[in-house]
Every structure is written in C-alpha cells, then in structure tokens.
Design a protein around this motif. Structure first.
Motif, short mmCIF file in Angstrom:
data_model
loop_
_atom_site.label_atom_id
_atom_site.label_comp_id
_atom_site.label_asym_id
_atom_site.label_seq_id
_atom_site.Cartn_x
_atom_site.Cartn_y
_atom_site.Cartn_z
N VAL A 122 0.86 -1.16 -0.06
CA VAL A 122 0.14 0.05 -0.16
C VAL A 122 0.93 1.21 -0.07
O VAL A 122 1.66 1.41 0.96
N GLN A 123 0.64 2.04 -1.11
CA GLN A 123 1.53 3.23 -0.93
C GLN A 123 0.65 4.24 -0.25
O GLN A 123 -0.41 4.85 -0.68
N ALA A 124 1.29 4.98 0.84
CA ALA A 124 0.55 6.13 1.42
C ALA A 124 1.38 6.82 2.18
O ALA A 124 2.64 6.47 2.75
N ASP A 125 1.24 8.11 2.30
CA ASP A 125 2.00 9.23 3.23
C ASP A 125 1.13 9.23 4.51
O ASP A 125 -0.06 9.65 4.36
N LEU A 126 1.55 8.69 5.40
CA LEU A 126 0.84 8.77 6.69
C LEU A 126 0.69 10.12 7.28
O LEU A 126 -0.24 10.12 8.18
#
Length: 301
Positions: A122-126
C-alpha cells in the motif's frame, strides 16, 4: 537486555532500517536528497547485514498466539516484512510506505522468495492519509514513526485499527551506524564522528521525534507497554563483505548530507575513503565494524 548481533551468511531475511535521510515514512536517519536508487541500495544492505539482529527482535515479541494479519508501517524495501513472514509462517503482511520505488523493490523480493501471495503493498503518506490497515493482529513500525509530523495521531489510529489484544512493535534508532575505528583515518582521525554530529544537528531540526522514548507515547495512545528492550549491535566487518558495501553506501550518503558544514580537510579524507579505486578505499579496510543501538517497545491494545 543487550543483544549482540552477528552477521548472517544469507541476505534479505530482515528489517528496515538505517540510512541517512529517507524521505517519507520508513526508517533511517539524516536529511538530504531523495535518491531512490541509493535509498533502495542502502535499505537492502541494512537488511542483509542486520538480518540476524532483526530476526532476534521478531523472536522476542510477546505474541500471545501467532498473528495472521500483520501491518509493516514504513516498510522500506521489506526487511521487516520478510523477517515477520519468516517468523510467522501463517501470516500475511500489508506493507505500507510512501515510496513507490521501495514498494516495487519489496514486490520483486517477495516474488523471488516465493511469498508474493502473502504480501500486499500500500503506497501511502501517513502524514496526509490514513490507509485502511484492516484489523491487524500485529503492527510493526521500525525506524519509521520518527519521520512523521504527528506520530501520536498515527499511534492512535493504529490503536483503533488493531484487533483486541493485538500488539504493536516500535523500533527506534539511536542513530546511523558507525563503521570506522575512532582513530581513523590516519590523516583525519574522527572524521566519521564529525559527520554524525553534522547530520544529527540537521536531523534534530527536521525529525524532532528521532530518538524519542516511545513508551509514554504508546501509553498516551491507549496501549499497555509489555516490554522494552535495548539492543546493541556490533558486527565485525570480517564476517561479511556486505559490511564494506554498507559502509561505502552509508558514508557516501553522510558525506552528501554533511558537505556544506564539513571543513575541506574532512571532505578530502572522506573522498579518499569513498574512492573505490584508491588503496585507501573503505572497501580495502580490514578494521570495519557495524556499531549501532536500537530500542524496541512492544505494547498491547
């Protein structure tokens, strides 16, 4: 408890890790350019050199029963992901990172290891999004939380997502590893320590949570801390040729990040160490070692 890790003879069984500046959420130190290829290389070397150390941490985790659903927050190129898959053979891992390049490399390694059906990326900027983590039994956050602008918010989100009785493992770095003896090189003793001082000053500004005591933060987020473990790593360079490559890559990144503040004599000494054609190259030294410290917290919902 103190654990001394020894270099394994197999690669990529392991966790994330530590390099001067990673962008986004996953693990390492310093602050500087965002060179995806260089980051991928040093993360893979970190995993190879520290594989036994990472496996010892996963073995220590106070799990009540083998987790089936795991989230690796800030997974990098998958060092922690693959250590957890090896430790828990019935588990599936959701690997979360902001870097598409890191996730591509992780998928490549999963395919090479034959575990691609047990990994979801999962590509995500937290800092800007709250990815759907499902209801994991275990969340692993190695050297990643200190990259966040608001790690307390992320810890609360993890607490809300975890299954009842689920566990979070937080690994924090004391800093980027040291490789050279204190009196090296002969012409500029202590140059590595001066690089660290420069990078640490920059890190303190850009990553104020690096080196934090995560115990109180976990408690504030609603967790019950069940264990805290300091880990001392000392891996002699004679045990693996990967230590030399790790030192070369790490010192190059530190030189890049500290170039604006180091004196010309220190830069020249570093350049001699980094010149792979030079007899003074770090690759030709027989006195290298990987020296670093980490702390692990295990906390339960």
């Amino acid at each position: 408890m103190t654990h001394t890790a020894h270099t394994p003879h197999t690669a990529h069984a392991a966790q994330s890790p530590e390099a001067p500046h990673h962008s986004h959420q996953h693990g390492h130190d310093g602050h500087g350019h965002d060179d995806s290829d260089a980051q991928v290389e040093i993360l893979d070397l970190d995993a190879e050199v520290l594989a036994e150390h990472i496996a010892s941490i996963t073995a220590w985790l106070p799990v009540e029963e083998s987790p089936r659903r795991i989230v690796d927050l800030g997974c990098g190129t998958g060092a922690g992901t693959f250590a957890l898959l090896a430790r828990f053979p019935d588990a599936h891992v959701t690997a979360v990172d902001a870097s598409a390049a890191h996730l591509r490399r992780l998928r490549e390694k999963a395919c090479a290891l034959g575990v691609e059906d047990r990994v979801r990326t999962v590509q995500a900027d937290l800092d800007t999004s709250g990815p759907d983590l499902g209801t994991p039994d275990l969340v692993w956050a190695s050297a990643s939380l200190h990259h966040l602008a608001d790690p307390d918010r992320t810890l609360r989100q993890v607490h809300g997502a975890l299954a009842p009785g689920g566990l979070i493992a937080v690994v924090e770095l004391a800093g980027f590893p040291r490789f050279l003896p204190e009196d090296a090189p002969v012409e500029r003793p202590g140059v590595e320590e001066r690089c660290h001082a420069a990078v640490d000053r920059d890190s303190a500004e850009h990553m104020p949570h690096r080196g934090a005591d995560w115990g109180p933060k976990l408690t504030a987020a609603g967790f019950t801390v069940e264990g805290e473990r300091p880990v001392t790593v000392h891996i002699d360079g004679s045990r693996s040729p990967a230590v030399g490559r790790y030192a070369l890559s790490g010192l190059q990144r530190m030189r890049d990040n500290a170039a604006d503040v180091l004196v010309p004599e220190d830069l020249a000494a570093l350049d001699r160490l980094l010149d792979t054609d030079s007899p003074h190259s770090v690759l030709r030294r027989d006195d290298l070692a990987v020296r670093t410290e980490r702390t692990v917290w295990a906390a339960r919902r």
